[in-house]
Write a protein that holds these residues in place. Sequence first.
Motif, PDB file in Angstrom:
ATOM      1  N   TYR A  11      14.520  36.624   6.387  1.00 32.90           N
ATOM      2  CA  TYR A  11      13.410  37.096   7.193  1.00 32.90           C
ATOM      3  C   TYR A  11      12.098  36.525   6.673  1.00 32.90           C
ATOM      4  N   ALA A  12      11.199  36.246   7.585  1.00 32.33           N
ATOM      5  CA  ALA A  12       9.847  35.830   7.244  1.00 32.33           C
ATOM      6  C   ALA A  12       8.889  36.863   7.816  1.00 32.33           C
ATOM      7  N   LEU A  13       8.020  37.390   6.961  1.00 32.81           N
ATOM      8  CA  LEU A  13       6.992  38.334   7.389  1.00 32.81           C
ATOM      9  C   LEU A  13       5.734  37.532   7.701  1.00 32.81           C
ATOM     10  N   ILE A  14       5.324  37.548   8.966  1.00 36.87           N
ATOM     11  CA  ILE A  14       4.215  36.704   9.417  1.00 36.87           C
ATOM     12  C   ILE A  14       3.102  37.568   9.992  1.00 36.87           C
ATOM     13  N   SER A  15       1.901  37.354   9.481  1.00 35.09           N
ATOM     14  CA  SER A  15       0.708  37.994  10.017  1.00 35.09           C
ATOM     15  C   SER A  15      -0.449  37.031   9.798  1.00 35.09           C
ATOM     16  N   VAL A  16      -0.953  36.458  10.868  1.00 34.08           N
ATOM     17  CA  VAL A  16      -2.007  35.446  10.740  1.00 34.08           C
ATOM     18  C   VAL A  16      -3.174  35.764  11.669  1.00 34.08           C
ATOM     19  N   PHE A  17      -4.362  35.346  11.256  1.00 29.14           N
ATOM     20  CA  PHE A  17      -5.543  35.482  12.099  1.00 29.14           C
ATOM     21  C   PHE A  17      -5.657  34.265  13.024  1.00 29.14           C
ATOM     22  N   ASP A  18      -5.562  33.072  12.445  1.00 27.65           N
ATOM     23  CA  ASP A  18      -5.648  31.827  13.204  1.00 27.65           C
ATOM     24  C   ASP A  18      -4.241  31.432  13.650  1.00 27.65           C
ATOM     25  N   LYS A  19      -3.974  31.578  14.919  1.00 26.14           N
ATOM     26  CA  LYS A  19      -2.630  31.353  15.445  1.00 26.14           C
ATOM     27  C   LYS A  19      -2.416  29.920  15.967  1.00 26.14           C
ATOM     28  N   SER A  20      -3.318  29.009  15.639  1.00 30.80           N
ATOM     29  CA  SER A  20      -3.239  27.649  16.174  1.00 30.80           C
ATOM     30  C   SER A  20      -2.027  26.877  15.659  1.00 30.80           C
ATOM     31  N   LYS A  21      -1.550  27.164  14.466  1.00 28.68           N
ATOM     32  CA  LYS A  21      -0.392  26.454  13.901  1.00 28.68           C
ATOM     33  C   LYS A  21       0.862  27.323  13.890  1.00 28.68           C
ATOM     34  N   LEU A  22       0.833  28.431  14.611  1.00 27.40           N
ATOM     35  CA  LEU A  22       1.952  29.366  14.609  1.00 27.40           C
ATOM     36  C   LEU A  22       3.210  28.755  15.212  1.00 27.40           C
ATOM     37  N   LYS A  23       3.055  27.939  16.234  1.00 29.76           N
ATOM     38  CA  LYS A  23       4.205  27.294  16.860  1.00 29.76           C
ATOM     39  C   LYS A  23       4.925  26.398  15.854  1.00 29.76           C
ATOM     40  N   ASN A  28       9.670  25.548  12.327  1.00 33.26           N
ATOM     41  CA  ASN A  28      10.276  25.155  11.060  1.00 33.26           C
ATOM     42  C   ASN A  28      11.043  26.288  10.386  1.00 33.26           C
ATOM     43  N   LEU A  29      10.553  27.500  10.476  1.00 28.82           N
ATOM     44  CA  LEU A  29      11.300  28.628   9.925  1.00 28.82           C
ATOM     45  C   LEU A  29      12.579  28.869  10.717  1.00 28.82           C
ATOM     46  N   ASN A  30      12.496  28.757  12.028  1.00 24.97           N
ATOM     47  CA  ASN A  30      13.664  28.947  12.882  1.00 24.97           C
ATOM     48  C   ASN A  30      14.722  27.878  12.601  1.00 24.97           C
ATOM     49  N   LYS A  31      14.283  26.681  12.307  1.00 22.15           N
ATOM     50  CA  LYS A  31      15.189  25.572  11.991  1.00 22.15           C
ATOM     51  C   LYS A  31      16.039  25.899  10.748  1.00 22.15           C
ATOM     52  N   HIS A  32      15.485  26.721   9.859  1.00 21.89           N
ATOM     53  CA  HIS A  32      16.186  27.120   8.644  1.00 21.89           C
ATOM     54  C   HIS A  32      16.771  28.530   8.756  1.00 21.89           C
ATOM     55  N   ASN A  33      16.960  28.978   9.997  1.00 25.07           N
ATOM     56  CA  ASN A  33      17.648  30.246  10.316  1.00 25.07           C
ATOM     57  C   ASN A  33      16.936  31.502   9.820  1.00 25.07           C
ATOM     58  N   TYR A  34      15.618  31.489   9.826  1.00 26.23           N
ATOM     59  CA  TYR A  34      14.862  32.685   9.489  1.00 26.23           C
ATOM     60  C   TYR A  34      14.662  33.538  10.729  1.00 26.23           C
ATOM     61  N   LYS A  35      14.688  34.853  10.550  1.00 25.73           N
ATOM     62  CA  LYS A  35      14.323  35.809  11.583  1.00 25.73           C
ATOM     63  C   LYS A  35      12.880  36.222  11.292  1.00 25.73           C
ATOM     64  N   PHE A  36      12.159  36.668  12.317  1.00 25.15           N
ATOM     65  CA  PHE A  36      10.747  36.957  12.158  1.00 25.15           C
ATOM     66  C   PHE A  36      10.447  38.445  12.215  1.00 25.15           C
TER      67      PHE A  36
END
Length: 67
Positions: A11-23, A28-36
């Motif tokens: 799992y990756a815990l994600i919380s960002v203010f600037d969402k410009s690079k979120l995609k 890349n996290l999904n490519k390595h089988n991470y859940k969000f």
Amino acid sequence: MVTRKNINKKYALISVFDKSKLKYLCFNLNKHNYKFISTGSTSKKIRSLGYSCIEVSKITNMKEILD
């Protein structure tokens, strides 16, 4: 980053203010089988990009305090 052997789910815990690079991050996290796991507005953005995401408030059973 901490790596461990024999983990079935990652799992990756994600919380960002600037969402410009979120995609890029999600791709890349999904490519390595991470859940969000994510906070409110970041979670909505992740879902709008086509990825599934669990909201932190669903895990903690507490409302968001920083909306």
